[in-house]
Write an enzyme that holds these catalytic residues in place. Structure first.
Site, PDB file in Angstrom:
ATOM      1  CD  GLU A 153     -12.420   0.432  -0.645  1.00 14.27           C
ATOM      2  OE1 GLU A 153     -11.945   0.522   0.502  1.00 14.27           O
ATOM      3  OE2 GLU A 153     -12.853  -0.630  -1.112  1.00 14.27           O
TER       4      GLU A 153
ATOM      5  N   GLY B 298      -8.159  -5.940  -5.872  1.00 19.92           N
ATOM      6  CA  GLY B 298      -8.814  -6.084  -4.574  1.00 19.92           C
ATOM      7  C   GLY B 298      -8.122  -7.113  -3.708  1.00 19.92           C
TER       8      GLY B 298
ATOM      9  N   GLY C 195      -9.281  -7.257  -0.156  1.00 22.34           N
ATOM     10  CA  GLY C 195     -10.186  -7.401   0.984  1.00 22.34           C
ATOM     11  C   GLY C 195     -11.568  -7.792   0.487  1.00 22.34           C
ATOM     12  CB  SER C 196     -14.924  -6.394   1.136  1.00 24.17           C
ATOM     13  OG  SER C 196     -14.700  -5.055   0.726  1.00 24.17           O
TER      14      SER C 196
END
Length: 263
Positions: free
Chosen positions: A143, A58, A60-61
């Site tokens: 996503e 990961g 990003g968030s």
């Protein structure tokens, strides 16, 4: 050619569907461990260390909100890519009428960077292969707005591989929600106005900035955009009639940071 070799950042887009991600995970299990997915047994009959090498990276968030069960997490970086707010979000941080902006990975060469200058820090999560189907189904939904799966190794600060064959969700320039490079002032205007089912777009940028800060990771693109957002927010020229809906804690932290920027 295996699916792992096909999942690359070439010119032809590969749709990231639930079926594709599950096939990718299954082939990685067999290729890396010699085991059939779901059995835990290798072709020679030996247990394969419970298929312990299934990883998700990961950047990003997922760094601050993975929302799935994992065995362990390791901070590390991918080679050859940089993090950019080039992807539109018409669900989590925006709408189809007014998309927000979220991060994706871009090949460093596309940004005019030398190979040694192209890397992106994030967090790798090792998952239990017995839970992989459910985890990947959730991630594919999370996503779904233009992201695909690529497979890459993750390195630590000593430049050693700490996680082999990580699954990484990436949105490339072929997807319909791609927005690409813009001036920070234009990006800031959009981010300050956008909000989606996961909350205001501004909050996403602030959370990412703070998560990288806690990891002691410098990312000039994220930092410059965040400071541009704070300055625009302070001037109250862009969002004067559209107040941000943030939690009290987040609001207080942003006020403190705003004072620092003005100083």
């Amino acid at each position: 050619m295996t699916l792992r070799e096909q999942l690359s950042f070439g010119d032809s887009p590969i749709d990231c569907t639930i079926e594709t991600s599950l096939r990718a995970a299954e082939e990685l299990v067999v290729e890396v461990t010699g085991c059939s997915a779901g059995t835990g047994e290798s072709e020679d009959g030996d247990a394969a260390d419970s298929l312990s090498s299934m990883w998700i990276f990961g950047y990003g968030s997922l760094i601050w909100k993975p929302d799935f069960e994992f065995v362990e997490s390791i901070d590390g970086y991918l080679r050859g890519y940089v993090r950019r707010f080039y992807q539109g979000s018409n669900d989590h941080r925006g709408t189809s009428e007014y998309p927000g902006l979220v991060v994706t990975l871009v090949p460093g060469i596309d940004e005019g960077l030398r190979e040694e200058d192209a890397f992106v820090w994030g967090r790798a999560f090792r998952i239990d292969p017995g839970h992989a189907d459910g985890i990947l189904q959730k991630l594919d939904i999370r996503e779904q707005n233009g992201y695909e799966v690529i497979i890459r190794d993750v390195y630590d600060k000593s430049h050693q591989i700490v996680a082999h064959n990580c699954m990484v969700y990436v949105a490339n320039k072929h997807n319909p929600s791609w927005r690409g490079s813009e001036k920070f002032e234009l990006m800031a205007e959009r981010i300050l106005r956008a909000a989606g089912i996961s909350g205001p777009n501004f909050e996403y940028v602030a959370n990412l900035y703070r998560a990288l800060e806690q990891m002691k990771v410098e990312d000039k693109h994220v930092e410059d955009l965040y400071l541009t957002l704070l300055e625009a927010r302070n001037q109250r020229e862009i969002h004067r009639n559209t107040p941000l809906m943030l939690s009290d804690d987040t609001q207080m932290e942003l006020v403190d940071e705003s004072e620092t920027v003005r100083a």
